[in-house]
Design a protein around this motif. Structure first.
Motif, PDB file in Angstrom:
ATOM      1  N   UNK A   1      52.392  46.939   6.011  1.00 30.55           N
ATOM      2  CA  UNK A   1      52.119  45.420   4.636  1.00 30.55           C
ATOM      3  C   UNK A   1      52.732  44.653   5.705  1.00 30.55           C
ATOM      4  N   UNK A   2      53.983  44.273   6.434  1.00 24.45           N
ATOM      5  CA  UNK A   2      53.672  42.987   6.868  1.00 24.45           C
ATOM      6  C   UNK A   2      53.148  43.014   8.647  1.00 24.45           C
ATOM      7  N   UNK A   3      52.634  44.010   8.842  1.00 24.79           N
ATOM      8  CA  UNK A   3      51.898  44.341  10.526  1.00 24.79           C
ATOM      9  C   UNK A   3      50.723  44.314  10.061  1.00 24.79           C
ATOM     10  N   UNK A   4      50.300  44.367   8.748  1.00 26.45           N
ATOM     11  CA  UNK A   4      48.699  44.933   7.657  1.00 26.45           C
ATOM     12  C   UNK A   4      48.517  43.147   8.108  1.00 26.45           C
ATOM     13  N   UNK A   5      48.817  42.562   7.132  1.00 27.38           N
ATOM     14  CA  UNK A   5      48.890  41.185   6.913  1.00 27.38           C
ATOM     15  C   UNK A   5      49.219  40.330   7.428  1.00 27.38           C
ATOM     16  N   UNK A   6      49.872  40.514   9.101  1.00 29.81           N
ATOM     17  CA  UNK A   6      49.680  39.935  10.541  1.00 29.81           C
ATOM     18  C   UNK A   6      48.386  39.813  10.977  1.00 29.81           C
TER      19      UNK A   6
ATOM     20  N   UNK B   1      43.595  40.244  20.763  1.00 27.84           N
ATOM     21  CA  UNK B   1      44.020  40.012  19.600  1.00 27.84           C
ATOM     22  C   UNK B   1      44.898  41.176  19.181  1.00 27.84           C
ATOM     23  N   UNK B   2      44.473  42.359  19.134  1.00 28.33           N
ATOM     24  CA  UNK B   2      45.171  43.035  18.037  1.00 28.33           C
ATOM     25  C   UNK B   2      46.305  43.645  18.501  1.00 28.33           C
ATOM     26  N   UNK B   3      46.103  43.139  19.640  1.00 28.43           N
ATOM     27  CA  UNK B   3      47.720  43.412  20.522  1.00 28.43           C
ATOM     28  C   UNK B   3      49.009  42.547  20.203  1.00 28.43           C
ATOM     29  N   UNK B   4      48.071  41.287  20.320  1.00 32.55           N
ATOM     30  CA  UNK B   4      49.458  41.028  20.064  1.00 32.55           C
ATOM     31  C   UNK B   4      49.741  40.588  18.870  1.00 32.55           C
ATOM     32  N   UNK B   5      48.251  40.395  17.836  1.00 31.81           N
ATOM     33  CA  UNK B   5      49.086  40.369  16.370  1.00 31.81           C
ATOM     34  C   UNK B   5      49.358  41.739  15.557  1.00 31.81           C
ATOM     35  N   UNK B   6      49.336  42.571  16.049  1.00 34.72           N
ATOM     36  CA  UNK B   6      49.497  44.195  15.648  1.00 34.72           C
ATOM     37  C   UNK B   6      50.980  44.143  16.147  1.00 34.72           C
ATOM     38  N   UNK B   7      51.025  44.322  17.360  1.00 27.53           N
ATOM     39  CA  UNK B   7      52.326  43.474  18.010  1.00 27.53           C
ATOM     40  C   UNK B   7      53.619  43.012  17.047  1.00 27.53           C
ATOM     41  N   UNK B   8      52.867  41.970  17.003  1.00 27.37           N
ATOM     42  CA  UNK B   8      53.856  40.525  16.499  1.00 27.37           C
ATOM     43  C   UNK B   8      53.813  41.116  15.302  1.00 27.37           C
ATOM     44  N   UNK B   9      53.140  41.377  14.088  1.00 26.97           N
ATOM     45  CA  UNK B   9      53.461  41.946  13.258  1.00 26.97           C
ATOM     46  C   UNK B   9      54.144  43.250  12.458  1.00 26.97           C
ATOM     47  N   UNK B  10      54.506  44.196  13.737  1.00 26.82           N
ATOM     48  CA  UNK B  10      55.289  45.137  13.772  1.00 26.82           C
ATOM     49  C   UNK B  10      56.534  44.611  14.416  1.00 26.82           C
ATOM     50  N   UNK B  11      57.053  43.818  15.094  1.00 27.57           N
ATOM     51  CA  UNK B  11      58.019  43.217  15.280  1.00 27.57           C
ATOM     52  C   UNK B  11      58.913  42.688  15.108  1.00 27.57           C
ATOM     53  N   UNK B  12      58.048  42.049  13.686  1.00 26.49           N
ATOM     54  CA  UNK B  12      58.385  41.109  12.325  1.00 26.49           C
ATOM     55  C   UNK B  12      59.293  41.963  11.795  1.00 26.49           C
TER      56      UNK B  12
ATOM     57  N   UNK C   1      51.798  50.281  19.524  1.00 26.54           N
ATOM     58  CA  UNK C   1      51.539  50.126  17.846  1.00 26.54           C
ATOM     59  C   UNK C   1      49.852  49.432  18.006  1.00 26.54           C
ATOM     60  N   UNK C   2      50.568  48.581  18.406  1.00 26.97           N
ATOM     61  CA  UNK C   2      49.510  47.068  19.080  1.00 26.97           C
ATOM     62  C   UNK C   2      48.145  47.782  20.003  1.00 26.97           C
ATOM     63  N   UNK C   3      48.895  48.718  20.447  1.00 32.15           N
ATOM     64  CA  UNK C   3      48.144  49.034  22.621  1.00 32.15           C
ATOM     65  C   UNK C   3      46.914  49.887  21.570  1.00 32.15           C
ATOM     66  N   UNK C   4      47.125  50.455  20.627  1.00 34.29           N
ATOM     67  CA  UNK C   4      46.702  51.699  19.845  1.00 34.29           C
ATOM     68  C   UNK C   4      45.516  51.247  18.715  1.00 34.29           C
ATOM     69  N   UNK C   5      45.576  50.230  18.208  1.00 31.39           N
ATOM     70  CA  UNK C   5      44.843  49.334  17.009  1.00 31.39           C
ATOM     71  C   UNK C   5      43.939  48.273  17.756  1.00 31.39           C
TER      72      UNK C   5
END
Length: 753
Positions: free
Chosen positions: A85-90, A303-314, A325-329
């Motif tokens: 949820x956190x990563x997807x919203x980010x 954008x997907x690498x940055x936001x997906x990685x950031x959201x997953x990290x958060x 995760x970020x590099x896969x999306x």
């Protein structure tokens, strides 16, 4: 149509072989095949009916998502829910804002820019699913997180479409419509999850003996397509319906069998889908809109690498898992086409937006496997250049976020009670909807001239209460006599007051539901309705039969929900709690099925030296339902063994490569040394050393690898001879085995012949 299918499958087969030789994911080969047979490269004569191919491709999406649901159930989603949820919203918030900004920089109007942002925030579930499968990364830790994020994104896509439609039509944001759509989506998921878990496992268990592979395949495909129809009828996507049915089937004991049966269907229609994606790309269109396509492609990937990685990290995951995760999306998926088509149908977006988005989708899909390989080098680079303080902060943050906080007794009890109220409220609401819209009008039409109106209404109310009474009882009374409630009642006056307040709230909800049913059927005043409703609720809570039915329904649901988990728990290599702790150290459990063609078969763990060659530790071998825990070095592997190993992503990947190499080598050797098993005859000559020896002493079984089926002596055939029977001169031995081995044995007995 047959010609089109022949061209598609042959081209896809050739390109997939080529990409296999190049050690690239076959999904790229399918896309290249689509480009070749599409109408823009070699002419329209190759594929004459593009619409039929597109229809087959849509069916392919359904089976791909159904298979994804089989491997990623609702319970798995709940286990990583906060991360997803956190990563997807980010991702959604960040990519929508970034897409809107890019659209405005190109000079597009606000509506085109807004729809562009909506298209860029959804990754492709099918592409990620297929790429991870082709690259052998499905067992990695980040794969489960990716699937969780993609599921949340798909659920959010439904809400996003309502939001964009509302803004496009009214030029304003209608919060009420959005909240209603969210409520409908949640109700749909809860309803079918409860009904599916209650009905499907019981049905499959009851008719297990009758469900052979053919019948089960047909039945499962019918259920999948039926849920697709229900989803589209409720206003949701067909892909969501297929995924929901797959998730429901994942909770049954037949899940692994269904997955094996559906794999050929998924592969065939899935390949057609990816070919249809490749057919949509027009090389001339890439030239015409090369600048927007290039810029948006770059924006999607970065954008997907940055936001997906950031959201997953958060969300508390490690830096390595977050980057993977970020590099896969890094692609946009099927929902981008749906949103683009929505904008065109509403007349609020330019016609050029759709082909641009299709081109970006194809390009990002093609680049996905290559971008995914950049996660490891990026992690090594960042890990080497981060300061010690930053690295320590990230490690502590991840460890602290994954620490489970102890909840109070009241919090645990309240959470369970609220979940019970919500689930049963959704069920009662669905029954009311079905009754008042379908069943009751049909009954009134059937009996309107036969039965008096007041009697018919009374019977309708009685029928409705009989159906809903177990669920109303659960809302009002379930959990009242639980261990937690007993402990809270005797702890303090404050806790006792909380229990009473929650109980009164449950009674009010139950009375409201009954009162609504009475008011819909009879034209009583609210006072009378309330009084009758209170009386009915009291009778329901005091009825032993209703209580028994409610407990029976709850026990059956709980048993079906946990049946597969309990069965799998017997085959777990380590406890679930210990396995969860391994994740903090980048170690997790994975299992592999040993193929009969593998050269591992017949060799001991000491001979294979798995730990030194791959780094993993074999913690369990499952053989025919028997668990061999922490096997020793002398343990021999056999075909069909399930090898359970513990290690990091890299170590498990190396073990997978060992298995793959063993299978390829064994297959080649077996093809070269393949012989037939036949019946052979040879005569015991006067100088044969077998004379006077018994079958057991002769060693014929071990040396010739054959079985003596009979001995012909003096015109009489001795079948299945006793091991103590002695050979005599002139005996004709009939043996079953490989011709070459028997010939070599006979020659060894009489080298001069």
């Amino acid at each position: 149509m047959v010609q089109d299918l022949c061209v598609i499958m042959l081209t896809a087969g050739v390109t997939s072989l080529l990409f296999k030789l190049l050690k690239q994911p076959v999904v790229l080969g399918y896309i290249v095949a689509g480009i070749l047979v599409g109408p823009y490269v070699l002419g329209k004569a190759w594929v004459t009916d593009v619409e039929s191919v597109d229809t087959w491709g849509q069916i392919g999406v359904l089976f791909l998502l159904f298979s994804l649901g089989l491997e990623f159930s609702f319970k798995k989603l709940l286990q990583i829910g906060s991360t997803a949820i956190i990563a997807a919203l980010t991702i959604v918030v960040g990519m929508m804002a970034l897409g809107f900004l890019v659209g405005r920089l190109f000079g597009w109007n606000e509506m085109n820019s807004l729809f562009l942002g909506g298209m860029l925030c959804m990754s492709s579930t099918t592409i990620v699913f297929k790429a991870l499968d082709d690259m052998g990364m499905r067992n990695h830790q980040f794969a489960g997180i990716c699937f969780g994020i993609l599921v949340v994104e798909d659920l959010f896509a439904v809400v996003l479409m309502v939001l964009l439609s509302s803004i496009a039509t009214s030029r304003s944001f209608e919060g009420t419509a959005l909240l209603l759509e969210i409520g409908k989506l949640v109700g749909y998921l809860v309803l079918w999850f409860v009904l599916g878990i209650y009905l499907l496992p019981s049905f499959l268990r009851r008719f297990k003996k009758l469900l052979n592979n053919e019948t089960l395949t047909i039945f499962v495909v019918g259920l999948c397509l039926g849920m697709v129809l229900l989803a589209t009828g409720a206003g949701f996507s067909s892909a969501l319906g297929a995924f929901v049915m797959g998730s429901l089937m994942a909770e049954t004991l037949e899940a692994e069998r269904i997955e094996r049966l559906m794999e050929p269907v998924k592969n065939i229609f899935g390949s057609i889908f990816f070919v249809s994606v490749g057919m949509m790309i027009n090389p001339s269109l890439l030239v015409e809109y090369w600048l927007p396509i290039a810029v948006i492609t770059l924006v999607v990937i970065v954008g997907q690498i940055f936001f997906a990685s950031t959201g997953t990290l958060l969300s508390g995951q490690s830096l390595k898992v977050s980057l993977q995760t970020g590099f896969s999306l890094v692609q946009i998926g099927e929902f981008a086409f749906i949103i683009a088509a929505l904008g065109q149908s509403l007349g609020v977006t330019d016609k050029s937006l759709y082909p641009i988005v299709v081109a970006v989708s194809v390009v990002t899909t093609f680049l996905t496997p290559f971008v995914m390989k950049g996660a490891e080098p990026t992690f090594r680079f960042l890990n080497a250049h981060l300061s010690d303080g930053t690295r320590m902060f990230l490690e502590n943050y991840s460890r602290n976020r994954n620490t489970v906080t102890e909840q109070s007794t009241f919090q645990r009890w309240l959470r369970r009670v609220l979940l019970t109220i919500f689930v049963h409220f959704v069920i009662v609401a669905f029954i009311y909807l079905l009754f008042f819209r379908v069943l009751n009008p049909w009954i009134e039409q059937l009996l309107q001239n036969i039965v008096p109106l007041w009697l018919m209404d009374g019977a309708a109310l009685l029928l409705l209460l009989l159906i809903t009474s177990p669920f109303i009882y659960a809302i009002a009374h379930a959990g009242i006599r639980s261990k937690e409630s007993y402990e809270l009642w005797h702890s303090s006056n404050v806790e006792r007051a909380k229990l009473i307040a929650v109980y009164l709230l449950r009674i009010v909800i139950s009375i409201s539901l009954v009162a609504y049913a009475i008011f819909r059927i009879f034209s009583f005043t609210w006072g009378v309705v309330a009084g009758v409703a209170i009386l009915i609720v009291v009778l329901i809570t005091l009825s032993s039969r209703v209580r028994k039915n409610a407990h029976s329904l709850a026990n059956r649901f709980t048993g079906n929900l946990t049946a597969r988990e309990k069965s799998a728990e017997k085959n777990r290599a380590v406890s679930r709690r210990f396995e969860g702790k391994l994740l903090d150290y980048d170690v997790h459990i994975s299992d592999f099925l040993l193929a009969p063609e593998s050269t591992f078969c017949g060799r001991s763990l000491m001979q294979l030296d798995i730990r030194n060659n791959s780094g993993v530790s074999v913690v369990r071998i499952v053989r025919g339902g028997i668990n061999i825990n922490i096997p020793g070095g002398r343990t021999v592997l056999y075909p069909g063994d399930k090898i359970v190993v513990a290690g990091s992503d890299e170590q498990i990947a190396r073990f997978q490569q060992m298995l793959d190499r063993s299978i390829h080598k064994r297959s080649k050797d077996e093809q070269q040394a393949r012989t037939h098993v036949t019946l052979e005859r040879f005569t015991v000559t006067p100088d044969n050393p077998l004379i006077g020896t018994t079958l057991m002493q002769s060693g014929i079984r071990e040396q010739a690898q054959c079985i003596v089926m009979g001995i012909e002596r003096d015109g009489r055939l001795i079948t299945n001879p006793d091991p103590t029977l002695q050979f005599q001169e002139g005996d004709i031995v009939i043996a079953a085995g490989e011709t070459e081995r028997i010939k070599q044995f006979v020659l060894s007995l009489n080298p001069q012949s």
